[in-house]
Write a protein that holds these residues in place. Structure first.
Motif, mmCIF file in Angstrom:
data_model
loop_
_atom_site.group_PDB
_atom_site.id
_atom_site.type_symbol
_atom_site.label_atom_id
_atom_site.label_comp_id
_atom_site.label_asym_id
_atom_site.label_seq_id
_atom_site.Cartn_x
_atom_site.Cartn_y
_atom_site.Cartn_z
ATOM 1 N N GLY A 130 0.919 -1.085 0.038
ATOM 2 C CA GLY A 130 -0.160 0.192 0.009
ATOM 3 C C GLY A 130 0.908 1.085 0.093
ATOM 4 O O GLY A 130 2.105 1.045 -0.044
ATOM 5 N N ILE A 131 0.328 2.306 -0.035
ATOM 6 C CA ILE A 131 1.132 3.640 -0.115
ATOM 7 C C ILE A 131 1.912 3.852 1.044
ATOM 8 O O ILE A 131 0.983 3.989 2.221
ATOM 9 N N GLY A 132 3.094 3.794 1.166
ATOM 10 C CA GLY A 132 4.008 4.086 2.453
ATOM 11 C C GLY A 132 3.916 5.533 2.824
ATOM 12 O O GLY A 132 3.399 6.630 2.214
ATOM 13 N N LYS A 133 4.396 5.460 4.097
ATOM 14 C CA LYS A 133 4.627 7.116 4.760
ATOM 15 C C LYS A 133 5.432 7.800 3.890
ATOM 16 O O LYS A 133 5.304 9.026 3.753
ATOM 17 N N CYS A 134 6.498 7.100 3.208
ATOM 18 C CA CYS A 134 7.242 7.969 2.029
ATOM 19 C C CYS A 134 6.642 8.649 1.310
ATOM 20 O O CYS A 134 6.963 9.805 0.621
ATOM 21 N N CYS A 177 5.855 -0.222 -0.527
ATOM 22 C CA CYS A 177 5.308 0.843 -0.823
ATOM 23 C C CYS A 177 4.811 0.908 -2.436
ATOM 24 O O CYS A 177 5.811 0.631 -3.166
ATOM 25 N N THR A 178 3.396 0.854 -2.726
ATOM 26 C CA THR A 178 3.026 0.918 -4.119
ATOM 27 C C THR A 178 3.541 1.934 -4.921
ATOM 28 O O THR A 178 3.819 1.793 -6.042
ATOM 29 N N PHE A 179 3.618 2.890 -4.258
ATOM 30 C CA PHE A 179 4.261 4.317 -5.025
ATOM 31 C C PHE A 179 5.898 4.108 -5.537
ATOM 32 O O PHE A 179 6.243 4.073 -6.657
ATOM 33 N N CYS A 180 6.401 3.607 -4.239
ATOM 34 C CA CYS A 180 7.875 3.204 -4.437
ATOM 35 C C CYS A 180 8.276 2.383 -5.709
ATOM 36 O O CYS A 180 8.998 2.442 -6.656
ATOM 37 N N LEU A 181 7.418 1.267 -5.679
ATOM 38 C CA LEU A 181 7.887 -0.007 -6.560
ATOM 39 C C LEU A 181 7.000 0.050 -7.922
ATOM 40 O O LEU A 181 6.210 -0.557 -8.267
ATOM 41 N N ASP A 182 7.456 1.143 -8.532
ATOM 42 C CA ASP A 182 7.182 1.505 -9.911
ATOM 43 C C ASP A 182 7.030 0.755 -10.979
ATOM 44 O O ASP A 182 6.506 0.674 -11.817
ATOM 45 N N SER A 216 0.236 2.462 -8.889
ATOM 46 C CA SER A 216 -0.263 3.632 -7.857
ATOM 47 C C SER A 216 -0.899 4.694 -8.177
ATOM 48 O O SER A 216 -0.551 5.339 -9.277
ATOM 49 N N ASN A 217 -2.002 4.732 -7.868
ATOM 50 C CA ASN A 217 -2.961 5.976 -8.368
ATOM 51 C C ASN A 217 -2.466 7.327 -8.045
ATOM 52 O O ASN A 217 -2.402 8.124 -8.856
ATOM 53 N N ARG A 218 -1.587 7.481 -6.866
ATOM 54 C CA ARG A 218 -0.804 8.652 -6.831
ATOM 55 C C ARG A 218 0.142 8.948 -7.725
ATOM 56 O O ARG A 218 0.496 10.252 -7.845
ATOM 57 N N ARG A 219 0.979 8.115 -7.916
ATOM 58 C CA ARG A 219 2.209 8.068 -8.724
ATOM 59 C C ARG A 219 1.522 8.278 -10.302
ATOM 60 O O ARG A 219 2.134 9.224 -10.764
#
Ligand SMILES: [Zn+2]
Length: 246
Positions: A154-158, A212-217, A222-225
């Motif tokens: 999931g989306i991490g604190k990062c 982190c879903t955002f980090c692991l591109d 990742s919706n945010r990314r």
């Protein structure tokens, strides 16, 4: 990069996982919104896992805190509004879709019951995770000490920055709030862990994917990314195998 929780290792009777970008987008759980290619991606993926798509149950998710219990095969075709599911049925796959929200996998090896929750920020602050545990203890006779929980990617604190106006939702979890200059970041996974501990789950019975879903591109959507026009999603799932070989 298969998802693995060490605390599930002793239990080959459960099958669980999450799809990746390479498997394609898996669509939405709101009835009528998925496209033919999403259904096809699901079918192909589950076939690879040796799973019949007809045995997969998706609730109609809405970032709420409702958990449903599936007691009978014929309920698999129902699409109740819920963000969590629990069942004792073997051979039935509980599934959710997500693209930054956390998937929370639960298993009680004593009562032989599985659960799965979709936990984005709204669901988390709304209590979907404690409700999953309550459903296991009240409706499935699980003892808190027996419940194993894995928190998926999931989306991490990062990367989970929030707008200041949503900060009041998180004030009960001050250690999960991080301020960096003007920016505020939230550790949603940390909040889920706190809620699980508060609900009586043992610390050693909580496993983290730390992904982190955002980090692991290269691996996850990742919706945010990605900010895609049409949401691209992964499926998280869990199943209790039919020990008689089904
Ligand atoms: Zn990140």
């Amino acid at each position: 990069m298969p998802l693995k929780f060490n605390l599930f290792n002793k239990h080959p009777e459960i099958v669980y996982g999450i799809t990746e970008q390479a498997d394609g987008s898996m669509g939405y759980t709101t009835p009528g919104y998925s496209k033919p290619e999403h259904f096809n991606n699901r079918k192909v993926y589950f076939r690879k896992q040796g799973i019949n798509s007809d045995q997969v149950f998706f609730p109609n998710m809405e970032h709420g805190n409702i958990i449903v219990v599936i007691n009978k095969q014929n309920e698999l075709k129902s699409q109740p509004v819920a963000d969590g599911v629990v069942t004792k049925l073997t051979g039935v796959v509980l599934a959710i879709t997500s693209a930054d929200c956390f998937s929370v996998y639960a298993y009680d090896p004593v009562q032989k019951v599985i659960g799965l929750a979709h936990a984005g920020w709204k669901g988390v602050v709304g209590g979907v995770v404690p409700n999953l545990i309550k459903t296991l203890t009240i409706y499935c006779q699980s003892l808190k000490k027996d419940i194993l929980v894995g928190i998926g990617p999931g989306i991490g604190k990062c990367h989970f920055e929030i707008k200041p106006e949503t900060l009041p939702h998180y004030l009960a979890y001050s250690e999960c709030i991080e301020q960096k200059g003007e920016k505020i970041f939230i550790d949603l996974e940390g909040i889920i862990v706190q809620q699980l501990l508060f609900a009586g789950i043992k610390k050693e019975n909580i496993g983290l994917s730390k992904q982190c879903t955002f980090c692991l591109d290269k691996i996850y959507f990742s919706n945010r990314r990605d900010k895609p026009k049409l949401l691209e999603t992964m499926i998280s799932f869990i199943m209790l195998k039919n020990v008689n070989g089904g």
